[in-house]
Structure formats: structure tokens, C-alpha cells
Design a protein around this motif. Structure first.
Motif, PDB file in Angstrom:
ATOM      1  N   VAL A 142       0.901  -1.050   0.318  1.00 14.24           N
ATOM      2  CA  VAL A 142       0.413   0.640  -0.296  1.00 14.24           C
ATOM      3  C   VAL A 142       0.579   1.385  -0.087  1.00 14.24           C
ATOM      4  N   GLU A 143       0.043   2.504  -0.488  1.00 14.33           N
ATOM      5  CA  GLU A 143       0.748   3.560  -0.245  1.00 14.33           C
ATOM      6  C   GLU A 143       0.028   4.391   1.155  1.00 14.33           C
ATOM      7  N   ALA A 144       0.466   5.247   1.945  1.00 14.68           N
ATOM      8  CA  ALA A 144       0.437   5.566   2.926  1.00 14.68           C
ATOM      9  C   ALA A 144      -0.108   7.044   2.870  1.00 14.68           C
ATOM     10  N   VAL A 175       5.375   4.889   2.325  1.00 13.17           N
ATOM     11  CA  VAL A 175       5.325   6.570   3.003  1.00 13.17           C
ATOM     12  C   VAL A 175       6.013   7.946   2.428  1.00 13.17           C
ATOM     13  N   ASN A 176       5.300   8.752   2.044  1.00 12.49           N
ATOM     14  CA  ASN A 176       5.720  10.081   1.463  1.00 12.49           C
ATOM     15  C   ASN A 176       7.099  10.558   3.029  1.00 12.49           C
ATOM     16  N   VAL A 177       8.131  11.222   2.158  1.00  7.36           N
ATOM     17  CA  VAL A 177       9.169  11.905   3.040  1.00  7.36           C
ATOM     18  C   VAL A 177       9.808  12.808   2.344  1.00  7.36           C
ATOM     19  N   LEU A 224      10.314   4.080   1.945  1.00  9.24           N
ATOM     20  CA  LEU A 224      10.725   5.603   2.135  1.00  9.24           C
ATOM     21  C   LEU A 224      10.509   6.198   0.161  1.00  9.24           C
ATOM     22  N   GLU A 225       9.531   7.027  -0.309  1.00  2.00           N
ATOM     23  CA  GLU A 225       9.043   7.863  -1.474  1.00  2.00           C
ATOM     24  C   GLU A 225       8.939   9.147  -1.258  1.00  2.00           C
ATOM     25  N   LEU A 226      10.723   9.581  -2.201  1.00  2.43           N
ATOM     26  CA  LEU A 226      10.845  10.325  -1.674  1.00  2.43           C
ATOM     27  C   LEU A 226      10.563  11.616  -3.230  1.00  2.43           C
ATOM     28  N   VAL A 253      11.916   7.000  -5.601  1.00  5.67           N
ATOM     29  CA  VAL A 253      12.033   7.868  -6.239  1.00  5.67           C
ATOM     30  C   VAL A 253      10.811   8.332  -6.935  1.00  5.67           C
ATOM     31  N   ASP A 254      10.069   9.499  -6.525  1.00  6.29           N
ATOM     32  CA  ASP A 254       7.943   9.669  -6.682  1.00  6.29           C
ATOM     33  C   ASP A 254       8.698  10.890  -7.736  1.00  6.29           C
ATOM     34  N   ASP A 255       7.368  10.422  -8.450  1.00  3.84           N
ATOM     35  CA  ASP A 255       7.355  11.988  -9.626  1.00  3.84           C
ATOM     36  C   ASP A 255       8.230  11.699 -10.751  1.00  3.84           C
ATOM     37  N   VAL A 282      12.059   3.234  -8.909  1.00  6.16           N
ATOM     38  CA  VAL A 282      11.276   4.453  -9.453  1.00  6.16           C
ATOM     39  C   VAL A 282       9.718   4.369 -10.073  1.00  6.16           C
ATOM     40  N   LYS A 283       8.976   5.679  -9.478  1.00  2.80           N
ATOM     41  CA  LYS A 283       7.086   5.623  -9.545  1.00  2.80           C
ATOM     42  C   LYS A 283       7.272   6.446 -10.780  1.00  2.80           C
ATOM     43  N   ILE A 284       6.348   6.205 -11.951  1.00  5.98           N
ATOM     44  CA  ILE A 284       6.486   7.244 -13.105  1.00  5.98           C
ATOM     45  C   ILE A 284       5.181   7.948 -12.685  1.00  5.98           C
TER      46      ILE A 284
HETATM   47 CA    CA Z   1       4.179   8.409  -3.368  1.00  5.23          CA
END
Ligand code: CA
Ligand code: C2E
Ligand code: CA
Ligand code: CA
Length: 278
Positions: A57-59, A115-117, A147-149, A177-179, A198-200
Motif C-alpha cells: 500500500v501507499e499511505a 510512506v512519503n518523506v 520511503l518515497e522521495l 523516487v516519486d513523481d 522509481v515511480k513514474i
Molecule cells: Ca508517493
């Protein structure tokens, strides 16, 4: 406009005043809102494109304000970042996410939690110790925490505290690495950082339905990501045809409204149960 040598002349603009007042309310009310549990975490499932199973999941933070209604993070996160209150949000979300991961483990489900950091979290040298003690307190293996940055966060050398990132990675946490695709950094740059995923960015994934240019961009990120040994996640998957195209490209993981919107914890558990009986 400025008067000669004087103060800037400010024009009265009601919307500006209202926005400032709303901001101030958020700043002053945040800690109490966390204590009152008006701030909560929703969970959006993340699925493997190969096996089509829920792998985590993403919180995502929400603020159910008694007067202003449901606030989304795009409004309050930048405010909390500006005031230095973001650490409090991150701690809260980490605690909620790890508590949920523990609950799922107790029910025999090994789901990863993302979790977004914020960049500011990496500027706090005590952050890795906090993460480590939360993992211990909730008895969650570090490899289940991602941990998503944001790309802009990791790409600016100036801001990123590389030693902090290395220590987090050293704990066994996964770093995403987000976005990706929205910032200036190249995938090659990521090679120098302790990054696993990596998250596209969803803008490219949403565009896959209509703009053929986006299909090419997504394919290139998937291929280069794999070349660098990274897991590739597509977010913003809203249509079955896009999911099929991503699977065909070899993209690893999908997240989006096609699978589910972010859900409050109780609803997420009910959604999981409904998958079991199918
Ligand atoms: Ca995110
Ligand atoms: P993000 O990390 O890129 O999170 C994904 C956002 O895309 C979420 O918006 C999610 O609801 C939305 N989304 C998911 N699937 C789809 C889809 O299929 N289509 C579309 N159009 N959108 C989809 P949300 O929850 O409003 O969060 C916005 C941003 O706020 C997040 O973007 C993240 O950067 C930030 N954020 C959320 N929670 C936290 C938090 O706890 N801490 C920090 N620092 N930032 C947070
Ligand atoms: Ca994103
Ligand atoms: Ca985003």
C-alpha cells in the motif's frame, strides 16, 4: 509597486487575505488535529503487474477538518513543509503505516507500506534513528517499509542529505523516487544514490490513453529503470488498457483508481477481504 525608498505598496486582495487566514488556521491547528485524530492515513493498494496480486500500500495523509471539510495533502503538506511541522506529519504517518503493516502481518499478509518523506525529513539527522525505533516498536521488518522521495528532493544535491539517505537504506528500508519524469534528474543520476524503485509520475501514465508520446516516455523509463536494476512502479493507472500496456512493457508494479482509490484503514481491510472470497 514601491514608493521611493519606502515600503512596498500592497493592494487589497480579499482572496489573498482569505488564503493567508486559511493557511494560518492550518498552521495553528495541526498539532491539535493530530491529537484529536482529525488527521488520518488512507491506504491505496499497489499491485504486481505480473501476478496481479496486492503486494503493498501507499499511505496517504488526510485531514478531516471540523469546519473546512476534508483537506488533501496537496494543500496542507506544503504549509507544514514551510513551517517545519512536516516532521510531525511524517512521524504520525509512519506510525500509522507500520501499525497497519503489523496488523496485516498478524493476519498472515506480508504487505509493504510506502510512506512519503519530505526533503526536510532528510535534513533531520535524527530521522533514521526515529525510523529504526518505529520499526522495532511495531515489529515490522525494515524491507517492508518503502520511503518515497520526490525526484526534486533527491536530485538537488544541495538539499538532499546523502548520509541520512544512506543510513535509511542501511536499515534495510527501500527507497523510491516519486513523481519520476517531472524533474530535472536523469535516471543515470539515480545510480549514485541508494535507490531501489522509481515511480513514474501519474501525468505520463494518465497520458498513455491519449498521447502516443507518453507511451514512449513510459517505455523508456521502464527500460532504463530495469537497466539500472530498479523496480518500476506506474501510478495513476485508471484504465484496463493502460494496465495491459504497462504489463506488456514489463513494468513491475501498478497503482491507481483502476485497482482502488485510497481507502480509510477499515475500508481497505474490507476491500482486501472481498478479494479473498472472490
Ligand atoms: Ca508517493
Ligand atoms: P503522490 O505521492 O504522488 O501520491 C499519489 C497521488 O495520486 C495521491 O493523491 C493519490 O490519491 C493519487 N492517485 C492515485 N491513483 C490515482 C489515479 O489512478 N488517478 C489519479 N488522477 N490520481 C491518483 P493525494 O492522496 O491527494 O496526495 C497528493 C500528494 O501529497 C502525494 O502525491 C504526496 O506527494 C503528498 N502526500 C500525501 N501524503 C503525504 C504524507 O504523509 N507526507 C508527505 N510529505 N506528503 C504526502
Ligand atoms: Ca507520485
Ligand atoms: Ca505527486
Amino acid at each position: 509597486a514601491t514608493r521611493d525608498g519606502g515600503e512596498p505598496v500592497r493592494c487589497y486582495e480579499p482572496s489573498m487575505g482569505e488564503r493567508a487566514a486559511r493557511r494560518l488556521r492550518l498552521i495553528r491547528g495541526f498539532s491539535a488535529a493530530v491529537a484529536r485524530r482529525d488527521v488520518r492515513v488512507d491506504f491505496q493498494p499497489v499491485v504486481s503487474l505480473g501476478e496481479r496480486t496486492v503486494i503493498g500500500v501507499e499511505a496517504l495523509a488526510r485531514w478531516d477538518h471540523p469546519e473546512l471539510g476534508l483537506l488533501l495533502p496537496d494543500e496542507f503538506v506544503p504549509v507544514l513543509e514551510a513551517t517545519g511541522q512536516i516532521g510531525e506529519l511524517t512521524s504520525f504517518v509512519l506510525g500509522e503505516a507500520l501499525a497497519a503493516a503489523r496488523r496485516w502481518l498478524d493476519r498472515g499478509m506480508r504487505l509493504s507500506v510506502a510512506v512519503n518523506v519530505a526533503v526536510a525529513n532528510l535534513g533531520n539527522p535524527g530521522f533514521p534513528d526515529e525510523v529504526a525505533s518505529l520499526l522495532v516498536a511495531h515489529r515490522v521488518p525494515a524491507e517492508l517499509l518503502t520511503l518515497e522521495l520526490t525526484e526534486s528532493g533527491v536530485s538537488s544535491e544541495r538539499e538532499v542529505a546523502l548520509p541520512v539517505l544512506r543510513r535509511l537504506h542501511g536499515l534495510g528500508c527501500r527507497i523510491a523516487v516519486d513523481d519520476f519524469g517531472t524533474g530535472q534528474s536523469s535516471l543515470a543520476h539515480l545510480r549514485r544514490l541508494p535507490v531501489d524503485q522509481v515511480k513514474i509520475d501519474k501525468s505520463f501514465v494518465l497520458g498513455m490513453g491519449t498521447e502516443c508520446g507518453d507511451v514512449a516516455v513510459v517505455r523508456a523509463i521502464v527500460e532504463m529503470g530495469h537497466t539500472l536494476g530498479l523496480q518500476v512502479v506506474a501510478e495513476g493507472v485508471e484504465r484496463a488498457a493502460v494496465r495491459a500496456a504497462l504489463a506488456e512493457m514489463g513494468c513491475d508494479v501498478a497503482q491507481g483508481y483502476l485497482v482502488s482509490r485510497p481507502l480509510p484503514a477499515g475500508c481497505f481491510d474490507a476491500w482486501l477481504d472481498s478479494l479473498d472470497v472472490r
